[in-house]
Design an enzyme around this catalytic site. Structure first.
Site, short mmCIF file in Angstrom:
data_model
loop_
_atom_site.label_atom_id
_atom_site.label_comp_id
_atom_site.label_asym_id
_atom_site.label_seq_id
_atom_site.Cartn_x
_atom_site.Cartn_y
_atom_site.Cartn_z
N GLN A 32 -14.11 -18.82 -13.85
CA GLN A 32 -14.31 -18.17 -12.56
C GLN A 32 -13.48 -18.80 -11.44
O GLN A 32 -13.32 -18.20 -10.38
CB GLN A 32 -15.79 -18.17 -12.17
N SER A 49 -9.58 -17.30 -18.49
CA SER A 49 -9.70 -15.91 -18.96
C SER A 49 -8.84 -14.99 -18.09
O SER A 49 -8.99 -14.97 -16.87
CB SER A 49 -11.17 -15.49 -18.88
N HIS A 74 -8.72 -11.68 -17.54
CA HIS A 74 -9.23 -10.54 -16.77
C HIS A 74 -10.02 -10.93 -15.53
O HIS A 74 -10.43 -10.07 -14.75
CB HIS A 74 -10.05 -9.60 -17.67
N CYS A 92 -22.41 -10.22 -17.24
CA CYS A 92 -22.30 -10.60 -18.64
C CYS A 92 -23.66 -10.59 -19.32
O CYS A 92 -23.76 -10.48 -20.52
CB CYS A 92 -21.69 -11.99 -18.77
N1 PLP Z 1 -17.20 -18.29 -18.61
C1 PLP Z 1 -17.56 -17.77 -17.43
C2 PLP Z 1 -18.01 -18.69 -16.32
C3 PLP Z 1 -17.55 -16.39 -17.23
O1 PLP Z 1 -17.93 -15.90 -16.05
C4 PLP Z 1 -17.14 -15.54 -18.29
C5 PLP Z 1 -17.20 -14.08 -18.14
O2 PLP Z 1 -17.93 -13.56 -17.32
C6 PLP Z 1 -16.74 -16.14 -19.50
C7 PLP Z 1 -16.79 -17.51 -19.61
C8 PLP Z 1 -16.29 -15.31 -20.66
O3 PLP Z 1 -14.92 -14.95 -20.52
P1 PLP Z 1 -14.31 -13.72 -21.35
O4 PLP Z 1 -14.86 -12.48 -20.75
O5 PLP Z 1 -12.82 -13.84 -21.19
O6 PLP Z 1 -14.71 -13.91 -22.76
#
Ligand code: PLP
Length: 380
Positions: free
Chosen positions: A178, A198, A200, A322
């Site tokens: 983030q 990440s 996206h 998520c």
């Molecule tokens: N870590 C954090 C703090 C996140 O906010 C997210 C997704 O919301 C992830 C990991 C997971 O990343 P990805 O969507 O690329 O798998």
């Protein structure tokens, strides 16, 4: 047209990223492991993307492993570190406010017999360095702490925690998913051993990301297969998406200054929501990402607010996207001491560098109408 204020869930790919990916899809289709011309073009594009990512985080290109995203990077770093230890199981320290991509990995290890301590945050959503110090024992081999929380935006003292870990030779993993693109992230300054990225979350493509692995750190590969990524991750490299990730990294570097404008907009929005809709801002006293706002509207069911705002043309999320689909209140808000009712009355608003003052003005007025309606329905 929806006004998108859910940028911690995902971001719209930058038009230049879209262009770079689609050009790469049609032009750079070789296998980066092949020795012929198309293969060499793919390899060149992949290495150039890796170099851009490395620059973004102050790393060496050789320290960057391209993965399928934040979830894989967290799995690869934690499982990878533990698999190196084999039967010499060590103690793991993490926090109660990590993303499920860390929490579930650690729970899985716990079920396999690893000893785990989960450190609580304060009411402001911040993990105290002293709490990590107290949790560490002579047996601790891994500490996993996120750089910024996805629900509240609260920034954690990772640099201080790294000093603790370095003194004791403990591996420090940091989920920086983030933080990238929102605040400067420099792996040397932070002093972490592994770090997750990440695409996206900073206007790059989905399904692509990276793991930083400090030079000299050995991890057992998480995705087994071929010898790709210097034997650190098997599988034919996704060159077109990696090209998009590299472009997003370059844009994040040149456009990081625009986040101060985002912070001013976010702060102005919070002040207005406090006045007009009796909002309470979570984690407000801590250092936070400039774009994130966790807002409790007392007496309002968050789900109704999210739906009401959606009908008015605004995309926000209740707690963390998520974990949406689950009806339990957010583990992060509960860890901060919010009771069940407050946690269920909380939404997350996350801006991005293209959010405008006019959009925020419209949003604040819509939030006032929607929360007013939800409260009336409850009262009536
Ligand atoms: N870590 C954090 C703090 C996140 O906010 C997210 C997704 O919301 C992830 C990991 C997971 O990343 P990805 O969507 O690329 O798998």
């Amino acid at each position: 047209m929806t006004i998108f204020l859910d940028n911690n869930a995902t971001t719209r790919p930058h038009p230049e990223v879209v262009r770079a990916v689609s050009e790469a899809l049609s032009e750079i289709w070789g296998n980066a492991s092949s020795v012929h011309g198309p293969g060499r073009s793919a390899r060149q594009a992949l290495e150039s993307a890796r170099a851009s990512l490395a620059r973004l985080i102050g790393a060496e290109p050789g320290e960057v492993v391209i993965t399928s995203g934040g979830t894989e990077s967290n799995n690869a770093a934690i499982f990878g570190r533990c698999r190196v230890a084999g039967n010499q199981r060590f103690h793991i320290v993490t926090t109660t406010i990590e993303h499920p991509a860390v929490l579930s990995v650690v729970s899985d290890l716990e079920e396999q017999g690893w000893d785990v301590t989960r450190v609580e945050c304060g009411r402001d959503g911040r993990i105290a360095t002293e709490s990590i110090r107290s949790a560490i024992s002579d047996d601790t081999g891994l500490v996993a702490v996120m750089l910024a929380n996805n629900e509240t935006g609260v920034i954690q003292p990772v640099g201080e925690i790294a000093e603790l870990c370095r003194e004791r030779g403990i591996h420090l993993h940091c989920d920086a998913v983030q933080a990238i693109g929102k605040i400067p992230v420099d792996v040397e300054q932070l002093g972490v051993d592994t770090l997750s990225i990440s695409g996206h979350k900073f206007h790059g493509p989905k399904g692509i990301g990276a793991m930083y692995v400090r030079k000299g750190v050995t991890l057992s590969p998480f995705v087994l297969g071929g010898a790709q990524e210097r034997r650190r991750r098997g599988g034919t490299e996704n060159v077109p998406l990696a090209v998009g990730l590299g472009r997003a990294a370059e844009l994040a570097m040149t456009e990081i200054d625009s986040m101060e404008k985002v912070r001013a907009l976010r702060d102005q929005m919070e002040r207005r929501l406090e006045r007009s809709s009796e909002a309470v801002i979570n984690g407000q006293s801590a250092a936070r990402l400039p774009n994130t706002s966790s807002v409790t509207f007392p007496g309002c069911d968050a789900e109704s607010v999210v739906i009401g705002l959606d009908m008015e043309g605004f995309a926000v999320s209740g707690g963390s996207a998520c974990s949406s689909g689950r009806s339990e209140p957010s583990h992060v808000l509960r860890a901060m001491g919010l009771d069940d009712a407050a946690a269920r009355s909380t939404i997350r608003i996350s801006l991005c560098k293209t959010t405008t003052e006019d959009e925020i003005d419209q949003f604040v007025r819509a939030a006032e109408r929607v929360t007013g309606m939800v409260r009336e329905r409850v009262a009536g």
